[in-house]
Design a protein around this motif. Sequence first.
Motif, PDB file in Angstrom:
ATOM      1  N   GLU A 148      44.217  38.382  43.223  1.00  0.00           N
ATOM      2  CA  GLU A 148      43.575  39.551  43.058  1.00  0.00           C
ATOM      3  C   GLU A 148      44.083  41.253  43.371  1.00  0.00           C
ATOM      4  OE1 GLU A 148      38.730  39.189  45.048  1.00  0.00           O
ATOM      5  OE2 GLU A 148      39.943  39.566  46.162  1.00  0.00           O
TER       6      GLU A 148
ATOM      7  N   LYS B  16      44.018  44.150  40.812  1.00  0.00           N
ATOM      8  CA  LYS B  16      43.868  44.748  40.617  1.00  0.00           C
ATOM      9  C   LYS B  16      44.236  46.245  40.656  1.00  0.00           C
ATOM     10  CE  LYS B  16      38.911  44.216  41.936  1.00  0.00           C
ATOM     11  NZ  LYS B  16      37.986  43.550  42.466  1.00  0.00           N
TER      12      LYS B  16
ATOM     13  N   GLU C  28      44.675  48.538  38.416  1.00  0.00           N
ATOM     14  CA  GLU C  28      43.470  49.465  37.629  1.00  0.00           C
ATOM     15  C   GLU C  28      43.286  51.177  38.226  1.00  0.00           C
ATOM     16  OE1 GLU C  28      39.694  47.281  38.052  1.00  0.00           O
ATOM     17  OE2 GLU C  28      40.958  45.683  36.866  1.00  0.00           O
TER      18      GLU C  28
END
Length: 321
Positions: free
Chosen positions: A30, A33, A36
């Motif tokens: 994860e 992310k 982003e």
Amino acid sequence: MLLSCRKILKIGKQAVRSIQSSAMALSRFEYVKQFEQEEKLLPNCWIVVRIDGKGFHRFCNVHSFTKPNDLDALQLMNFAGMTVMQEFNEITIGYGQSDEYSFVFRREASVYQRRRDKLVSYVASLFTSAYMFHWKRIFDHRSISMRYPPSFDARAVLYPTDENLRDYLSWRQADVHVNNLYNTTFWNLVASGLSNMEAEKRLQGTLSGDKNEILFSQFGINYNNEPLIYRKGTILLPKSVSIEDKKQRLIVPIFDDLISDTFWVTHPEILDKKAKTDEVYELGENHTQPIVLYQLEVQERRKAGMNKTESTRSLLETVRS
């Protein structure tokens, strides 16, 4: 029985371990992310999303669009613009000309939390898909099939004041006049026998008055009598209209001079949401515009579907009783 229970228990434990393993893998990956980045558009500013056709010079040639203006092609753009405005109730005005469309989102718009990427990508994809969806409806009578899919790019620009926004829209409409006057003169010269290069040379250094004179003296064309959709572009506004004494909300095409103050006085709700009234807008001759007829057709189909559903429901209740 005991064996069956043990088997179920074993399967359950395996499932739990599998879920735990997946959860660990998910948490492990994860971190990506974090790469982003979200860009949120500044608050309290008008948001303009402008769509532009990509490589449309070739697209028009391949699909035999009429020059200098193809009314069907412009109506197809209006269908795509209408579709976008039906999706977003925070759009206060749309403006289209040639292969571009501008959509103005209100200052207080909160769609997608004002995330630039989300808004721009969705408007562009929806516009493009609507353009393709309505192609057959528009071009079927000319037997023109889509040879390859069109593409549109999009950008979002912020305007902090009402004056800035009006100047932006005035700029786009002034662009219509300049380009359409040139193209109308150019293609009439070509139709008269000049080559593209000769027509371009003939118009080099000419002003608006010169082009008007060429059109009138050589081709008997009074440019001021050309259709408004060619000279002014298309303005799309959400309006309450009266159809057969019933008030309905439609996306209405308007062909007007939005550079003048008169337009903004006539449609105050564009800049001021509080000025929105229940006043019925008179469609006039625009009641035959394709996007108006289409919206009424859709409403009739929905009404017929609802009536059919009600009749089926009543029939079932009668049978049951």
